[in-house]
Design a protein around this motif. Structure first.
Motif, short mmCIF file in Angstrom:
data_model
loop_
_atom_site.label_atom_id
_atom_site.label_comp_id
_atom_site.label_asym_id
_atom_site.label_seq_id
_atom_site.Cartn_x
_atom_site.Cartn_y
_atom_site.Cartn_z
N LEU A 307 0.65 -1.23 -0.05
CA LEU A 307 -0.06 -0.07 -0.09
C LEU A 307 1.06 1.22 0.13
O LEU A 307 0.77 2.13 -0.92
N SER A 308 1.97 1.24 0.83
CA SER A 308 2.58 2.41 1.08
C SER A 308 3.54 2.59 -0.53
O SER A 308 3.52 3.85 -0.92
N ILE A 311 1.06 4.43 -2.81
CA ILE A 311 0.71 5.73 -2.83
C ILE A 311 1.90 6.54 -2.71
O ILE A 311 1.74 7.59 -2.32
N GLU A 330 0.66 15.25 -1.57
CA GLU A 330 0.78 14.82 -2.93
C GLU A 330 2.24 14.51 -3.11
O GLU A 330 3.05 15.31 -2.86
N THR A 331 2.46 13.15 -3.56
CA THR A 331 3.86 13.05 -3.77
C THR A 331 4.33 13.04 -5.38
O THR A 331 3.23 13.19 -6.21
N LYS A 335 0.53 9.78 -9.08
CA LYS A 335 -0.51 10.56 -8.58
C LYS A 335 -1.88 9.90 -8.89
O LYS A 335 -2.76 9.91 -7.70
N ARG A 337 -3.04 6.90 -9.29
CA ARG A 337 -3.39 5.76 -8.54
C ARG A 337 -3.48 6.17 -7.13
O ARG A 337 -4.23 5.51 -6.28
N GLN A 338 -2.75 6.86 -6.46
CA GLN A 338 -3.11 7.51 -4.89
C GLN A 338 -4.40 7.95 -4.85
O GLN A 338 -5.09 7.56 -3.87
N HIS A 339 -4.77 8.62 -5.84
CA HIS A 339 -6.17 9.35 -5.79
C HIS A 339 -7.23 8.14 -5.78
O HIS A 339 -8.02 8.30 -5.01
N LEU A 341 -6.86 5.08 -4.84
CA LEU A 341 -6.93 4.44 -3.65
C LEU A 341 -7.55 4.98 -2.72
O LEU A 341 -8.34 4.49 -1.48
N PHE A 342 -7.44 6.36 -2.37
CA PHE A 342 -7.95 7.25 -1.49
C PHE A 342 -9.35 7.26 -1.54
O PHE A 342 -10.30 7.27 -0.72
N GLY A 364 -5.56 -2.58 -6.72
CA GLY A 364 -6.19 -1.48 -6.88
C GLY A 364 -6.81 -1.74 -8.24
O GLY A 364 -7.80 -0.65 -8.46
#
Lengths: 452, 452
Positions: A307-308, A311, A330-331, A335, A337-339, A341-342, A364
């Motif tokens: 998971l880490s 994101i 935001e890293t 980007k 994929r992070q969005h 998952l959240f 995901g």
């Protein structure tokens, strides 16, 4: 029934299965990543089932170097994808061969050459899944080059792909004469240099590989960020994507296809093929049991680590695992994929641990647990309602999960008239319903003079 | 007879034959460079004849862009060698697979990965022919990197090869546990980072490919310049070389093997395998006639161009073709070959045109025109008198020239007890009489900590 539009199928061959604990399951060949014979069996079976293509992911590193979690991952050792696909090309005749290769740590001439070679060797079955790299662990293996920011990576990718296509057009389709009498091997008027001098690359060309029966490799992309979608609308012919609901899939599909007109492209010049992670049982209960069996094999630290990573490398192990997913800055990497998952965590009100376990399976992607009919229903629903042109099947285990899909779901799709019983053509483009790649004429007038 | 030392044989597969006009000859498949099926036939025949290895040359460009001469050259379009060999690996079981790849325009991690993948895929049959690039036409396809001088190229190559070997030692031979019960895929104590930070490269590692049954790919080199010989004495396991007489061959052989002790190596850890260009007839007259038939197919401009290229790019077409070979300034590229060609011209008092025609056939390599017995005599003479451990056969045409060698010379070598009738082992190292590559222990204590 046979006149219904036909959906396309790809076999996504992440070794040894898409589930993070796949290698521990009886349905998986644990060392598939280094086992060519088993890959060859899988390729032959996918071809016998008339899949459009094989799809190989890639990383330019041992992705997880933490001794606690990395040593539990089968993604530590695996074949370089073009080398593997060249081997599989020799043992198959019709199935497409898609390799993921990053534009971030490669040179355009080298990449153009490898894919063109695979395309000629396979007689027109190669495809390039263009990705950009955002992992520090990959950048550290190519230390002379700086780690590129998200925008820079796409800027480089835009120039990279145009240059690669130009190189693929070096020799015209009918350039080679092989005229033993005159002594002319090719017609020099039909060879064209690239003479490219851009912001990122300076490449004279021409490429030293001829064009294949399909013209040039099919271009595949996965990016669903804003620059990723624009690049895909302009250049991609297959898009591998991840949407969890029909509504999201329809929105993505129409958004992406709607962007194509301004680049002079028709919607059917691009096939949207989302990933699906199917867990198949003879009953729903059996499917669920199978899924739980896999889930129980996940080591807790592995789930959190995965998971880490997904994101963008932010370490979640410092947060309470049974607490909510925190708001994170935001890293630079991943980007979109992070969005995604959240969104899932908020929608279903998941803890960190629950989200980790949820995404560990399908990473995901869209996950369907059920009977062959349930899965066919879902695929049909997306396909007939403007959410997809086909699907990339991400078997939980390999070869077991793909065997199940072929044995149970493919016949069900055929009963519904949605999937072929024989290949339509000899090349990947013919089978995907794409036209033979036209000779790019934009640069053909440049000739070789400037390269002399 | 069966107790005589056995010579090693490589099949050098420059497409479509080593003679510059090969493609025009009836013995050649003109489009071999882009014809996988014919390559597959050749590989199977070479394996049936028990050749140690296939050998593929390479260039990172369409080498000759002059419309007058380049369009007459079959070396305009050909497979990238690792891609081709991966395809051939799938169709063969014992024969070694040697690809030429330059250190000048590649990244060590990428190169280490591709060869390790080929080595695992082929179950221990890969070999890397390390070369450095000196052609402007190649540099122009990798324009962001400066054209490196001869010394710089070797300096980079020295660091490159050590780093590649370190990467090949990332996982110890017994690192992989695949322990479904404990959940450990590999033993984390048996994975080692490179943590390399040198003058040319900064690479953290580890490599994401396991070791093969032969440990790691065989290292092949061809350089016969002073830095080339030192690099070979320190690191090479096969040396592909070019000497035209027994005396020269003996001098090279003892010079090279004599340099090994200071690197802690035994002479038999390196096999010297000169190239030989054999033209075979049932009688000497028939062989000579065959050779003249090929020579008559050379376009005059092609011969001069080839000669100019081989002396480092200096254009000889401005000199009187029927005059003597001029004294030329030393150029940056290809020093040792330049020297070799001038030696031949002086020794035999050749004009430019005569030298061009002479080298057009064997490209400066050792050329023997005669019966199978004549050729076997020559090979035996070199082999038993300390001039070679084996030979790389450079057929004038492919597949015709290799068919001839297999039909006529191989049986003659067997009658003399000099060549195997069955492979000794399963891996290339076993067949070449090289030990399995020992795990390099020098860096094994570094672990992964610094890469975290």
């Amino acid at each position: 029934m046979t006149h219904r539009p036909q959906l396309k199928l790809g076999a996504f061959l992440m070794s040894p299965g898409h589930h993070v604990a796949a290698w521990r399951h009886k349905g998986a060949t644990a060392d598939l990543g280094s086992n060519f014979r088993t890959y060859a069996d899988i390729a032959r079976k996918a071809e016998a089932a008339k899949f459009d293509l094989l799809f190989l992911d890639d990383n330019l590193a041992v992705k997880d170097l933490d001794p606690e979690t990395g040593a539990r991952s089968a993604r530590s050792a695996f074949f370089e994808p073009i080398t593997l696909l060249a081997g599989l090309a020799a043992l198959t005749e019709r199935i497409g061969l898609t390799a993921t290769v990053s534009t971030t740590f490669n040179e355009p001439y080298t990449l153009a050459r490898k894919f063109a070679s695979l395309d000629v060797l396979s007689e027109g079955r190669a495809a390039w899944n263009l990705v950009t790299s955002n992992l520090e662990v990959e950048a550290r293996n190519y230390g002379t080059q700086p780690h590129l920011l998200h925008e820079k990576r796409y800027d480089r990718a835009e120039e990279f792909i145009d240059l690669v296509v130009t190189l693929w057009n070096s020799f015209e389709d009918d350039a080679f004469l092989h005229d033993k009498d005159s002594g002319l091997f090719y017609d020099p008027d039909k060879l064209h240099a690239a003479n490219h001098a851009g912001a990122h690359f300076s490449v004279a060309g021409p490429l030293n590989v001829r064009r294949s029966p399909q013209g040039q490799p099919v271009i595949v992309q996965a990016g669903s960020s804003e620059p990723g979608k624009e690049l895909a609308a302009r250049t991609a012919e297959v898009v591998f994507t991840a949407q969890n609901t029909l509504t999201e899939a329809q929105a993505f599909y129409s958004d992406l296809k709607g962007r194509m007109a301004k680049y002079g492209r028709e919607p059917d010049e691009l096939k949207v093929m989302p990933g699906i992670f199917p867990v198949i049982g003879r009953s729903l209960a059996e499917a669920q049991e199978k899924f739980e069996e896999l889930q129980d094999l996940i080591h807790p630290a592995v789930g959190i680590r995965l998971l880490s990573d997904m994101i963008g490398g932010f370490d979640l192990s410092a947060y309470p695992l049974d607490g909510p997913v925190p708001e994170l800055p935001e890293t630079n990497g991943g980007k979109s994929r992070q969005h995604l998952l959240f969104e899932i965590a908020r929608r279903d009100n998941l803890t960190i641990n629950q989200l980790a376990k949820r995404i560990a399976g399908a990473r995901g992607h869209w996950q369907v647990v059920g009977t062959a009919a349930d899965i066919a229903d879902q695929l049909e629903d997306r396909f007939v309602n403007g959410g997809a042109d086909g699907f990339n099947i991400m078997p939980p285990t390999l070869p077991g999960g793909l065997d199940d899909f072929i044995a149970f779901v493919v016949p069900e799709l055929r009963r519904r008239g949605l999937f072929r019983t024989e290949y339509e053509g000899a090349t990947l483009r013919e089978n995907l319903g794409l036209r033979k790649a036209r000779q790019s004429t934009a640069r053909l007038d440049r000739g070789l003079q400037a390269a002399e």
